[in-house]
Write a protein that holds these residues in place. Structure first.
Motif, PDB file in Angstrom:
ATOM      1  N   ILE A 124       7.535  -2.785   6.951  1.00 40.07           N
ATOM      2  CA  ILE A 124       6.881  -3.800   7.787  1.00 40.07           C
ATOM      3  C   ILE A 124       6.183  -4.850   6.933  1.00 40.07           C
ATOM      4  O   ILE A 124       6.335  -6.059   7.161  1.00 40.07           O
ATOM      5  N   ALA A 125       5.404  -4.427   5.935  1.00 36.32           N
ATOM      6  CA  ALA A 125       4.706  -5.396   5.080  1.00 36.32           C
ATOM      7  C   ALA A 125       5.696  -6.274   4.338  1.00 36.32           C
ATOM      8  O   ALA A 125       5.474  -7.487   4.174  1.00 36.32           O
ATOM      9  N   SER A 126       6.793  -5.685   3.892  1.00 38.32           N
ATOM     10  CA  SER A 126       7.807  -6.453   3.176  1.00 38.32           C
ATOM     11  C   SER A 126       8.450  -7.498   4.073  1.00 38.32           C
ATOM     12  O   SER A 126       8.672  -8.645   3.663  1.00 38.32           O
ATOM     13  N   ARG A 163      -2.253   1.050  -0.846  1.00 41.14           N
ATOM     14  CA  ARG A 163      -2.208   2.254  -1.676  1.00 41.14           C
ATOM     15  C   ARG A 163      -3.298   2.206  -2.750  1.00 41.14           C
ATOM     16  O   ARG A 163      -3.927   3.211  -3.068  1.00 41.14           O
ATOM     17  N   GLY A 164      -3.495   1.016  -3.315  1.00 38.11           N
ATOM     18  CA  GLY A 164      -4.551   0.870  -4.301  1.00 38.11           C
ATOM     19  C   GLY A 164      -5.924   1.120  -3.702  1.00 38.11           C
ATOM     20  O   GLY A 164      -6.789   1.753  -4.332  1.00 38.11           O
ATOM     21  N   ALA A 165      -6.152   0.636  -2.481  1.00 39.47           N
ATOM     22  CA  ALA A 165      -7.430   0.851  -1.810  1.00 39.47           C
ATOM     23  C   ALA A 165      -7.663   2.341  -1.568  1.00 39.47           C
ATOM     24  O   ALA A 165      -8.772   2.857  -1.776  1.00 39.47           O
ATOM     25  N   ALA A 166      -6.614   3.036  -1.132  1.00 40.09           N
ATOM     26  CA  ALA A 166      -6.737   4.476  -0.906  1.00 40.09           C
ATOM     27  C   ALA A 166      -7.054   5.195  -2.207  1.00 40.09           C
ATOM     28  O   ALA A 166      -7.847   6.150  -2.232  1.00 40.09           O
ATOM     29  N   GLY A 167      -6.451   4.735  -3.300  1.00 39.81           N
ATOM     30  CA  GLY A 167      -6.723   5.344  -4.593  1.00 39.81           C
ATOM     31  C   GLY A 167      -8.159   5.145  -5.030  1.00 39.81           C
ATOM     32  O   GLY A 167      -8.789   6.068  -5.571  1.00 39.81           O
ATOM     33  N   LEU A 212       5.054   1.441   6.926  1.00 43.21           N
ATOM     34  CA  LEU A 212       4.027   0.409   6.982  1.00 43.21           C
ATOM     35  C   LEU A 212       4.101  -0.535   5.790  1.00 43.21           C
ATOM     36  O   LEU A 212       4.052  -1.763   5.956  1.00 43.21           O
ATOM     37  N   LEU A 213       4.240   0.028   4.592  1.00 43.74           N
ATOM     38  CA  LEU A 213       4.107  -0.770   3.382  1.00 43.74           C
ATOM     39  C   LEU A 213       5.423  -1.226   2.778  1.00 43.74           C
ATOM     40  O   LEU A 213       5.507  -2.323   2.225  1.00 43.74           O
TER      41      LEU A 213
END
Length: 362
Positions: A48-50, A206-210, A44-45
């Motif tokens: 796909i995001a890239s 990832r930051g949001a999950a953190g 995903l990150l």
């Protein structure tokens, strides 16, 4: 011994597929990488995001058409949907980590980043209500009353939607739900997220999950504040006056450009419409810079636009002429004039390439 697939290999294959408009090969590339051991979050990150970010970069450089950019985005959305599965908690029978709401602020149709956040959080065991693009604030608040989530994650991609983001953040916190802001519109380091009252900011999924893995206290419910309570500079009413005068400013700027460049009078209806859209964007970003009281919002947009125009062989001088015409109309607004001066200076100091000549976007 089987060599595990690398993210960059899958990324290259996915890029080739989206550029070719091959939805089936795009889905196959990701499914094969998943089967070969690349985990869903990395797909995903890191893949796909890239690829989606590269799509935007290539469009800006005029190496992809608008149609190709739309097709590529649609294919990437299809790939994400193909990866989506029930949250890990549901697959393993474990209790969910909690419930959160994810949505884009009212007016922002860039739902792809929010979708990536949603899928990552689901992979990490959260129950996520994904509200998608352009979530009207009254409906968002009604949803929060009904579901009582632990937090609401608000995505904002375009700075011109920051006033709407401010309204949404204020309303969510007024009903006791903490707000985690994300998206490029909130500026470097999330500077505007803090200014507009968000509890926290995250740079990516990832930051949001953190952030959610830690403690995010609930704000005390309170009466909805006015924008000027958080942003005292709005008391000068310049933002309000520019917004309310938007139609007239666009119309008069077009007339001023006709006086400067007589060839504009011969433009087709389609050319005039596109030029009006460009001027309207300038006014919108000018208003947003007034709202947050930061010239970087305006200068960053202008220099980005200059790059877009330069890639399409349109003289940057057209932007400078438009700013001059706007300044003549807004001479009684000191903060606005200061922003226009900074915008002109940024264009002159950062501009490269051939010497400017007359002309505007066609």
């Amino acid at each position: 011994m089987i060599r595990p697939v690398r993210a960059d290999e899958c990324r290259d294959r996915l890029w080739e597929a989206v550029v070719a408009g091959d939805e089936y090969d795009a889905v196959d590339a990701v499914r094969q990488a998943l089967a070969d051991g690349l985990d869903e979050e990395a797909l995903l990150l890191d893949v796909i995001a890239s690829v989606q970010e590269k799509v935007g970069t290539e469009w800006a450089a005029d190496r992809l058409t608008v149609a190709q950019e739309h097709a590529a985005t649609a294919i990437n959305e299809r790939v994400v949907a193909g990866l989506a599965r029930p949250p890990r908690a549901e697959r393993t029978g474990r209790t969910s980590r909690g419930r959160v709401t994810v949505g884009c602020v009212d007016g922002d149709w860039h739902a792809f980043p929010a979708r990536l956040v949603t899928e990552v959080l689901r992979l990490r065991g959260w129950q996520v209500d994904h509200l998608g693009a352009r979530t009207p604030t009254p409906h968002l608040i009604a949803h929060l009353h009904r579901t009582d989530p632990q937090a609401v994650l608000l995505s904002c991609s375009l700075p011109t939607h920051l006033p709407a983001a401010h309204t949404a953040i204020t309303a969510c916190r007024a009903v006791g739900v903490p707000v985690l802001a994300g998206g490029r519109a909130f500026g470097p380091g999330g500077r505007y997220a803090r200014a507009l009252g968000a509890d926290r900011w995250a740079a990516d999924a990832r930051g949001a999950a953190g952030v959610l893995a830690g403690v995010l206290p609930r704000p005390a419910p309170r009466a909805v504040r006015q924008a000027v309570d958080d942003l005292p500079h709005l008391a000068d009413q310049e933002y309000t006056m520019v917004v309310h005068s938007r139609g007239g400013l666009v119309k008069q700027t077009l007339t001023g450009l006709e006086d400067r460049f007589p060839a504009v009078r011969a433009y087709t209806d389609a050319q005039r419409e596109r030029t009006a859209e460009d001027v309207a964007h300038i006014v919108d970003f000018l208003a947003t810079a007034l709202y947050v009281d930061d010239p970087e919002v305006f200068t960053a947009f202008l220099t980005w636009t200059a790059g877009i125009l330069r890639a399409r062989r349109v003289p940057v001088h057209s932007l400078l002429a438009g700013l001059d015409v706007l300044a003549g109309q807004l001479r009684d607004f000191p903060r606005t004039l200061g922003l226009l001066r900074e915008g002109s200076l940024a264009l002159r100091t950062r501009s490269t390439g051939p010497a400017p000549g007359p002309g505007i976007r066609v």
